[in-house]
Design an enzyme around this catalytic site. Sequence first.
Site, mmCIF file in Angstrom:
data_model
loop_
_atom_site.group_PDB
_atom_site.id
_atom_site.type_symbol
_atom_site.label_atom_id
_atom_site.label_comp_id
_atom_site.label_asym_id
_atom_site.label_seq_id
_atom_site.Cartn_x
_atom_site.Cartn_y
_atom_site.Cartn_z
ATOM 1 N N LYS A 296 36.665 43.621 40.683
ATOM 2 C CA LYS A 296 36.438 45.062 40.461
ATOM 3 C C LYS A 296 35.414 45.638 41.450
ATOM 4 O O LYS A 296 34.354 46.136 41.056
ATOM 5 C CB LYS A 296 35.967 45.327 39.030
ATOM 6 C CG LYS A 296 36.913 44.815 37.952
ATOM 7 C CD LYS A 296 36.408 45.176 36.566
ATOM 8 C CE LYS A 296 37.314 44.718 35.461
ATOM 9 N NZ LYS A 296 37.344 43.266 35.212
ATOM 10 N N ASP B 157 31.833 50.017 45.881
ATOM 11 C CA ASP B 157 30.686 50.173 46.783
ATOM 12 C C ASP B 157 31.088 51.185 47.861
ATOM 13 O O ASP B 157 32.163 51.793 47.765
ATOM 14 C CB ASP B 157 30.327 48.805 47.390
ATOM 15 C CG ASP B 157 28.844 48.708 47.776
ATOM 16 O OD1 ASP B 157 28.312 49.700 48.322
ATOM 17 O OD2 ASP B 157 28.228 47.659 47.546
ATOM 18 N N ARG C 57 41.763 34.373 25.774
ATOM 19 C CA ARG C 57 41.398 33.466 24.683
ATOM 20 C C ARG C 57 42.539 32.984 23.801
ATOM 21 O O ARG C 57 42.462 31.876 23.268
ATOM 22 C CB ARG C 57 40.302 34.129 23.831
ATOM 23 C CG ARG C 57 38.960 34.093 24.543
ATOM 24 C CD ARG C 57 37.986 35.078 23.995
ATOM 25 N NE ARG C 57 38.364 36.456 24.335
ATOM 26 C CZ ARG C 57 37.627 37.516 24.070
ATOM 27 N NH1 ARG C 57 36.477 37.357 23.447
ATOM 28 N NH2 ARG C 57 38.025 38.723 24.429
ATOM 29 N N THR D 286 38.492 49.450 29.543
ATOM 30 C CA THR D 286 38.965 49.567 28.149
ATOM 31 C C THR D 286 37.799 49.447 27.162
ATOM 32 O O THR D 286 37.959 49.728 25.983
ATOM 33 C CB THR D 286 40.046 48.508 27.826
ATOM 34 O OG1 THR D 286 39.614 47.247 28.330
ATOM 35 C CG2 THR D 286 41.376 48.856 28.452
ATOM 36 N N ASP E 47 39.727 39.029 40.068
ATOM 37 C CA ASP E 47 39.342 40.227 39.309
ATOM 38 C C ASP E 47 37.848 40.494 39.488
ATOM 39 O O ASP E 47 37.053 40.215 38.600
ATOM 40 C CB ASP E 47 39.710 39.966 37.835
ATOM 41 C CG ASP E 47 39.316 41.088 36.897
ATOM 42 O OD1 ASP E 47 39.121 42.226 37.357
ATOM 43 O OD2 ASP E 47 39.216 40.823 35.681
ATOM 44 N N LYS F 105 43.959 34.337 36.523
ATOM 45 C CA LYS F 105 42.974 35.367 36.880
ATOM 46 C C LYS F 105 41.590 34.731 36.946
ATOM 47 O O LYS F 105 41.158 34.074 35.998
ATOM 48 C CB LYS F 105 42.976 36.485 35.840
ATOM 49 C CG LYS F 105 41.980 37.593 36.147
ATOM 50 C CD LYS F 105 42.139 38.759 35.189
ATOM 51 C CE LYS F 105 41.302 38.659 33.950
ATOM 52 N NZ LYS F 105 39.845 38.707 34.172
HETATM 53 O O1 C5P Z 1 40.367 36.686 26.078
HETATM 54 P P1 C5P Z 1 41.097 37.984 26.377
HETATM 55 O O2 C5P Z 1 42.603 37.853 26.272
HETATM 56 O O3 C5P Z 1 40.559 39.142 25.591
HETATM 57 O O4 C5P Z 1 40.770 38.229 27.913
HETATM 58 C C1 C5P Z 1 41.161 39.386 28.597
HETATM 59 C C2 C5P Z 1 40.757 39.274 30.038
HETATM 60 O O5 C5P Z 1 41.063 40.502 30.664
HETATM 61 C C3 C5P Z 1 39.284 39.000 30.280
HETATM 62 O O6 C5P Z 1 39.151 38.217 31.448
HETATM 63 C C4 C5P Z 1 38.704 40.382 30.504
HETATM 64 O O7 C5P Z 1 37.578 40.362 31.342
HETATM 65 C C5 C5P Z 1 39.875 41.072 31.206
HETATM 66 N N1 C5P Z 1 39.888 42.540 31.092
HETATM 67 C C6 C5P Z 1 39.920 43.190 29.884
HETATM 68 N N2 C5P Z 1 39.922 44.558 29.846
HETATM 69 C C7 C5P Z 1 39.889 45.270 30.987
HETATM 70 C C8 C5P Z 1 39.861 44.624 32.215
HETATM 71 C C9 C5P Z 1 39.851 43.233 32.233
HETATM 72 O O8 C5P Z 1 39.974 42.539 28.828
HETATM 73 N N3 C5P Z 1 39.929 46.574 30.937
#
Ligand code: C5P
Length: 238
Positions: free
Chosen positions: A61, A64, A214, A122, A59, A32
């Site tokens: 999002k 517009d 992460r 979220t 990603d 992603k």
């Molecule tokens: O590091 P982590 O596992 O928390 O990363 C989650 C990824 O998913 C990040 O790139 C974050 O921007 C993305 N994301 C999220 N919640 C959302 C939409 C996207 O955590 N609702």
Amino acid sequence: MRGSLIIALDFPNVSETEGFLRQFGQEKLFVKVGMELFYQNGPAVITLLKDKGHDVFLDLKLHDIPNTVKKAMKGLAGLGADLVNVHAAGGKDMMQAALEGLYAGASANQKRPECIAVTQLTSTSASQMNREQLIPGPLLNSVLHYAALSKEAGLAGVVCSPFEAGAIHEEIGRDFITVTPGIRRANDAADDQKRITTPQQARNLGADSIVVGRSITRSPNPLQAYLQMKELWEGITC
Ligand code: C5P
């Protein structure tokens, strides 16, 4: 794309991204690319990842007016992204325009990228949604409403919390894809995620694909973390 473990490449530049990917050898990944990497490094990042044989979820999002989203999506389809997304709050016309752009931009020998929608982020709480967006009621009502609107527009699915995946499938149908971030192994740090699940819990709750950042990217051994996560997600016991 159903059943995928998508690695969030939340890195600031290409050299860090390449250094990370080098640890995976020839393994073909679903990755992603978010705003951080794309806005600082541009479309070349997508070309680089596609040339290495990876599937790419771009990603960005988009949100517009329909015409602008249509033209933007035409360009993104041309880059070869496999999955893109929009904010459902942009409306049904905007989501349909996104699909038109993707059809127009994908070359003849290329599959049109799938498009999914963000319903409520979220990071948005129910009280914040009530107060700031003037949408009354529980968050799940709004999530289900936006998911239904996305389905009507012809989108393939939504990004959501694993905790929302079951209700979305019940309301919209099993073929509507739920892509869920907020995934951690039992002993991983939650970081800034509020409602996390393990890969197995996400699967049991009905998630179709998971996004992991992460827990893999910050691991001392990213390949090992990825393989562990994948085993847990696919339900293989080691
Ligand atoms: O590091 P982590 O596992 O928390 O990363 C989650 C990824 O998913 C990040 O790139 C974050 O921007 C993305 N994301 C999220 N919640 C959302 C939409 C996207 O955590 N609702």
